[in-house]
Design a protein around this motif. Structure first.
Motif, PDB file in Angstrom:
ATOM      1  N   GLU A  94       0.818  -1.214   0.000  1.00  0.00           N
ATOM      2  CA  GLU A  94       0.000   0.000   0.000  1.00  0.00           C
ATOM      3  C   GLU A  94       0.849   1.259   0.000  1.00  0.00           C
ATOM      4  O   GLU A  94       0.524   2.238  -0.683  1.00  0.00           O
ATOM      5  N   LYS A  95       1.955   1.257   0.739  1.00  0.00           N
ATOM      6  CA  LYS A  95       2.851   2.422   0.749  1.00  0.00           C
ATOM      7  C   LYS A  95       3.475   2.647  -0.619  1.00  0.00           C
ATOM      8  O   LYS A  95       3.533   3.775  -1.111  1.00  0.00           O
ATOM      9  N   VAL A  96       3.955   1.585  -1.235  1.00  0.00           N
ATOM     10  CA  VAL A  96       4.571   1.707  -2.562  1.00  0.00           C
ATOM     11  C   VAL A  96       3.538   2.167  -3.580  1.00  0.00           C
ATOM     12  O   VAL A  96       3.813   3.021  -4.425  1.00  0.00           O
ATOM     13  N   ARG A  97       2.332   1.603  -3.513  1.00  0.00           N
ATOM     14  CA  ARG A  97       1.274   1.992  -4.448  1.00  0.00           C
ATOM     15  C   ARG A  97       0.921   3.461  -4.282  1.00  0.00           C
ATOM     16  O   ARG A  97       0.761   4.197  -5.267  1.00  0.00           O
ATOM     17  N   ALA A  98       0.805   3.932  -3.033  1.00  0.00           N
ATOM     18  CA  ALA A  98       0.491   5.340  -2.779  1.00  0.00           C
ATOM     19  C   ALA A  98       1.590   6.251  -3.310  1.00  0.00           C
ATOM     20  O   ALA A  98       1.315   7.291  -3.919  1.00  0.00           O
ATOM     21  N   ARG A  99       2.858   5.853  -3.098  1.00  0.00           N
ATOM     22  CA  ARG A  99       3.975   6.636  -3.604  1.00  0.00           C
ATOM     23  C   ARG A  99       3.942   6.681  -5.129  1.00  0.00           C
ATOM     24  O   ARG A  99       4.123   7.729  -5.742  1.00  0.00           O
ATOM     25  N   TYR A 100       3.684   5.552  -5.758  1.00  0.00           N
ATOM     26  CA  TYR A 100       3.604   5.491  -7.225  1.00  0.00           C
ATOM     27  C   TYR A 100       2.463   6.369  -7.727  1.00  0.00           C
ATOM     28  O   TYR A 100       2.633   7.157  -8.657  1.00  0.00           O
ATOM     29  N   ASP A 101       1.279   6.212  -7.113  1.00  0.00           N
ATOM     30  CA  ASP A 101       0.114   6.985  -7.556  1.00  0.00           C
ATOM     31  C   ASP A 101       0.344   8.482  -7.419  1.00  0.00           C
ATOM     32  O   ASP A 101      -0.012   9.255  -8.307  1.00  0.00           O
TER      33      ASP A 101
END
Length: 113
Positions: A94-101
């Motif tokens: 979730e952290k990586v996805r949020a950073r990517y988004d």
């Protein structure tokens, strides 16, 4: 992977491993948002590959039950490993996805997302 991949097959297999046999309507209740048509297609495919067994009971009204086969049950450790991985790593994902988004939200091109 083609035999068990897809949006609905893991949920169908999981539901039948946890409680089997299940009638079609009970199985559909276990998997929210699946359409009747899609559930029927996925069950037929799983039956074709020997992972699910369909039993027709010639009663009034007719009754059909689905159960997991021994071959289908043999997938349980694989799904358990995936669930364990997800439990352990979901916060990081979730952290990586949020950073990517957030880094791709400034781009106006739909392809960049």
């Amino acid at each position: 992977m083609g035999i068990i991949a897809g949006r609905w097959k893991p949920g169908i297999i999981y539901a039948l491993v946890m409680k089997s046999p299940l009638r079609f309507t009970d199985l559909r209740r276990q998997i929210p948002k699946v359409t009747q048509r899609m559930l029927t297609q996925q069950l037929r495919d799983l039956e074709r590959h020997g992972l699910v067994q369909r039993v027709y009971h010639p009663e009034i009204p007719p009754r059909v039950e689905y159960s997991i086969t021994a071959l289908g049950r043999s997938l349980d450790p694989i799904f358990k490993s995936v669930c364990d991985w997800a439990t352990e790593n979901m916060g990081r994902v979730e952290k990586v996805r949020a950073r990517y988004d957030s880094s791709h939200a400034t781009s106006s091109s739909p392809r960049a997302r």
